[in-house]
Write a protein that holds these residues in place. Structure first.
Motif, mmCIF file in Angstrom:
data_model
loop_
_atom_site.group_PDB
_atom_site.id
_atom_site.type_symbol
_atom_site.label_atom_id
_atom_site.label_comp_id
_atom_site.label_asym_id
_atom_site.label_seq_id
_atom_site.Cartn_x
_atom_site.Cartn_y
_atom_site.Cartn_z
ATOM 1 N N ASP A 166 0.825 -1.211 0.000
ATOM 2 C CA ASP A 166 0.000 0.000 0.000
ATOM 3 C C ASP A 166 0.862 1.264 0.000
ATOM 4 O OD1 ASP A 166 -2.190 -1.573 0.034
ATOM 5 O OD2 ASP A 166 -2.827 -1.086 2.082
ATOM 6 N N TYR A 167 2.038 1.155 0.617
ATOM 7 C CA TYR A 167 2.918 2.327 0.722
ATOM 8 C C TYR A 167 4.370 1.917 0.445
ATOM 9 C CZ TYR A 167 -1.116 4.395 2.969
ATOM 10 O OH TYR A 167 -2.387 4.872 3.217
ATOM 11 N N VAL A 168 5.150 2.872 -0.064
ATOM 12 C CA VAL A 168 6.566 2.643 -0.335
ATOM 13 C C VAL A 168 7.356 3.806 0.257
ATOM 14 C CG1 VAL A 168 8.337 2.339 -2.098
ATOM 15 C CG2 VAL A 168 6.049 1.421 -2.479
ATOM 16 N N LEU A 169 8.358 3.478 1.054
ATOM 17 C CA LEU A 169 9.256 4.495 1.607
ATOM 18 C C LEU A 169 10.582 4.393 0.872
ATOM 19 C CD1 LEU A 169 9.784 6.659 3.851
ATOM 20 C CD2 LEU A 169 10.847 4.801 5.164
ATOM 21 N N ILE A 184 20.174 13.039 4.749
ATOM 22 C CA ILE A 184 19.275 11.936 4.416
ATOM 23 C C ILE A 184 17.987 12.531 3.874
ATOM 24 C CG2 ILE A 184 17.995 9.952 5.281
ATOM 25 C CD1 ILE A 184 20.048 9.674 7.491
ATOM 26 N N GLU A 185 17.611 12.120 2.651
ATOM 27 C CA GLU A 185 16.332 12.530 2.058
ATOM 28 C C GLU A 185 15.412 11.312 2.016
ATOM 29 O OE1 GLU A 185 17.423 16.188 -0.902
ATOM 30 O OE2 GLU A 185 17.209 14.200 -1.759
ATOM 31 N N PHE A 186 14.130 11.537 2.274
ATOM 32 C CA PHE A 186 13.194 10.422 2.226
ATOM 33 C C PHE A 186 11.807 10.917 1.849
ATOM 34 C CE2 PHE A 186 10.824 11.271 6.147
ATOM 35 C CZ PHE A 186 11.698 12.102 6.822
ATOM 36 N N GLU A 187 10.990 10.025 1.301
ATOM 37 C CA GLU A 187 9.597 10.359 0.993
ATOM 38 C C GLU A 187 8.757 9.086 1.034
ATOM 39 O OE1 GLU A 187 9.099 11.951 -3.015
ATOM 40 O OE2 GLU A 187 11.091 11.187 -3.484
ATOM 41 N N LEU A 188 7.522 9.259 1.471
ATOM 42 C CA LEU A 188 6.582 8.152 1.596
ATOM 43 C C LEU A 188 5.544 8.274 0.486
ATOM 44 C CD1 LEU A 188 5.581 5.737 3.325
ATOM 45 C CD2 LEU A 188 4.201 7.392 4.617
ATOM 46 N N LEU A 189 5.346 7.179 -0.273
ATOM 47 C CA LEU A 189 4.458 7.204 -1.429
ATOM 48 C C LEU A 189 3.256 6.301 -1.205
ATOM 49 C CD1 LEU A 189 7.241 6.806 -4.132
ATOM 50 C CD2 LEU A 189 6.251 8.936 -3.289
ATOM 51 N N ASN A 190 2.096 6.774 -1.658
ATOM 52 C CA ASN A 190 0.866 5.981 -1.636
ATOM 53 C C ASN A 190 0.761 5.251 -2.959
ATOM 54 O OD1 ASN A 190 -1.905 5.266 -2.137
ATOM 55 N ND2 ASN A 190 -2.475 6.527 -0.394
ATOM 56 N N VAL A 191 0.788 3.919 -2.948
ATOM 57 C CA VAL A 191 0.834 3.146 -4.179
ATOM 58 C C VAL A 191 -0.481 3.271 -4.956
ATOM 59 C CG1 VAL A 191 1.053 0.824 -5.138
ATOM 60 C CG2 VAL A 191 2.519 1.547 -3.239
ATOM 61 N N LEU A 192 -1.601 3.102 -4.289
ATOM 62 C CA LEU A 192 -2.887 3.159 -4.993
ATOM 63 C C LEU A 192 -3.168 4.563 -5.527
ATOM 64 C CD1 LEU A 192 -5.080 0.903 -2.669
ATOM 65 C CD2 LEU A 192 -3.952 0.307 -4.813
ATOM 66 N N GLY A 193 -2.819 5.583 -4.754
ATOM 67 C CA GLY A 193 -3.041 6.951 -5.192
ATOM 68 C C GLY A 193 -1.939 7.483 -6.092
ATOM 69 N N GLN A 194 -0.822 6.735 -6.195
ATOM 70 C CA GLN A 194 0.331 7.113 -7.012
ATOM 71 C C GLN A 194 0.790 8.554 -6.733
ATOM 72 O OE1 GLN A 194 -0.582 4.219 -10.866
ATOM 73 N NE2 GLN A 194 -0.009 6.302 -11.170
ATOM 74 N N LYS A 195 0.951 8.846 -5.445
ATOM 75 C CA LYS A 195 1.367 10.191 -5.057
ATOM 76 C C LYS A 195 2.058 10.146 -3.694
ATOM 77 C CE LYS A 195 -3.101 11.158 -2.905
ATOM 78 N NZ LYS A 195 -4.287 12.028 -2.890
ATOM 79 N N ASN A 196 2.712 11.244 -3.356
ATOM 80 C CA ASN A 196 3.352 11.354 -2.048
ATOM 81 C C ASN A 196 2.303 11.434 -0.946
ATOM 82 O OD1 ASN A 196 5.222 12.642 -4.093
ATOM 83 N ND2 ASN A 196 6.569 12.461 -2.313
#
Length: 430
Positions: A96-99, A113-125
């Motif tokens: 469901d999510y990708v970090l 350190i840079e990071f972002e959390l992505l919503n897979v179904l919504g295809q957005k941050n």
């Protein structure tokens, strides 16, 4: 940004004693419905071998019992920035999510350190890409910070992975052990010795901002209460009355300590104003009143008393001194602690000869026994109210265990050496 860096540096400088064998986590129970998340190994833009930040984050999230981490060996790609993410691949893995994230050297031993959390179904941050600066020795602190961010973004509850725990170990000759008060990360990593003594150390407790601790330490077989500043090790003896001096508990504003003193023959609850040293007697009963702990609003104290015939939990209003009983189930209840929101009361409850950790809903009075082992004691609650750490026995040794407030998630923190007792979970470091 500056605040984050200062926090990481502060945490790394708090403790300077020699590190000892750390506690190792063994997850024993998890919740049934877990949130699937892929924590991709962070990219390294330099040539140096660096700590695996993503693995620390993955371990944090799994330990919460709320997340199911997608194994690295089945990932179809390992992106480090949003532009390289193919959402179809992650949908195939049912994530469901990708970090994702990356690390680069800025100068000397300072990294970004840079990071972002992505919503897979919504295809957005879920939230925009964030960066933090950190020194090489503080990568674990940075990882716990990111874990806290992810946990809060996906659950709405502030994470507690960046917090600390206090506990007491007893090592060496069982007839004459050496007692150590230690502090470690909430996952048991990086233990540091704060105090060492040939006589017992009891009841460690954190001040509201995590800057000070209090504890009971015996000297010449007499209990004394100390306050100690963690960063400097500076210590002050604040109670050495005749008889019992025990169970110090910090008020929510950090200005007072509730104590148990028997200087007037019977153990009673007192409140000490730390700045003025004014001592106020709160209870007055011929029975034993002990184990005080403040309610979140600072207006009442819960405590253990056998005034009803066996030990149960009572509440005393500090202003009026009015006392009411608040536990009725179980053969006895002791060592009560209230969750930060005041919703639940955690106690050690005895039933059929077993001592277990129980949870009482203060809204409807419903009681749930959270543990199955037979000699559980000293519960301490995480600052977000999600987990309870307690001492128990495993394979003949004293260890620490953790259970979620719904009873679904359990894990142990066994120590490689000695018995472990008296856990105290820190507040958030402000």
């Amino acid at each position: 940004m500056k605040k984050i860096l200062l926090l990481l540096l502060y945490c790394s400088c708090l403790f300077s004693s020699v590190a000892r064998a750390q506690l190792v986590i063994e997850i024993t129970n998890g919740a049934d419905q877990l949130l699937p998340i892929a924590v991709v190994k962070f990219g390294n833009e330099g040539s140096q071998i660096l700590p695996d930040v993503a693995q620390i984050i993955e371990d944090d999230l799994k330990r919460s019992g709320l997340f199911n981490a997608i194994p690295r060996n089945v990932m179809l790609s390992q992106p480090t920035k949003k532009e390289d993410v193919f959402y179809r691949n992650w949908r195939l893995l049912k994530a469901d999510y990708v970090l994702i994230g990356s690390i680069k050297l800025l100068s000397g031993d300072t990294y970004e350190i840079e990071f972002e959390l992505l919503n897979v179904l919504g295809q957005k941050n879920v939230q925009g890409r964030e960066s933090i600066k950190v020194r090489k020795n503080n990568f674990r602190d940075a990882a716990h910070y990111i874990s806290d961010k992810v946990y809060e973004l996906l659950t709405g509850v502030r994470g507690a992975f960046s917090t600390k725990i206090l506990y007491v170990t007893a090592e060496g000759d069982k007839a004459k052990p050496t007692f150590q008060l230690q502090v470690a990360d909430a996952d048991g990593f990086g233990p540091q010795v704060i105090v060492e003594s040939k006589e017992p150390i009891l009841s460690p407790s954190w001040s509201n901002n995590g800057r000070f601790i209090s504890y009971v330490m015996f000297r010449d077989r007499r209990p004394n209460i100390f306050i100690q500043e963690l960063a400097t090790g500076k210590r002050q003896k604040i109670a050495q009355y005749k008889g019992l001096n025990g169970s110090p508990s910090w008020s929510p504003d950090g200005k007072k300590l509730a104590l148990v003193l028997s200087k007037d023959d019977n153990p009673e609850i007192y409140v000490l104003d730390i700045a003025t040293q004014k001592l106020t007697r709160i209870t007055n009963h011929y029975s034993i009143d002990t184990e005080p702990s403040w309610e979140p609003d600072g207006k009442s104290i819960i405590f253990t008393s056998d005034r009803g015939g066996n030990p149960q939990i009572y509440r005393v209003d500090i202003a009026s001194k009015a006392v009411e009983r608040i536990t009725f189930e179980g053969e006895l209840n002791t060592r009560a602690r209230m969750t930060p929101d005041g919703r639940f009361l955690v106690t050690v409850q005895k039933n059929n000869g077993q001592y277990n950790i129980s949870l009482q809903d203060m809204n409807n009075g419903r009681v749930q026994v959270l543990t199955e082992t037979y000699l559980d004691e000293s519960p301490s609650i995480a600052p977000n109210g999600s987990m309870v750490m307690y001492a128990t026995t495993y394979n003949g040794k004293g260890i620490l265990s953790v259970v979620s407030v719904d009873g679904l998630v359990k894990y142990r923190l066994p120590s490689a050496a000695g018995d472990v007792r008296e856990p105290s979970w820190s507040p958030y470091f402000k």
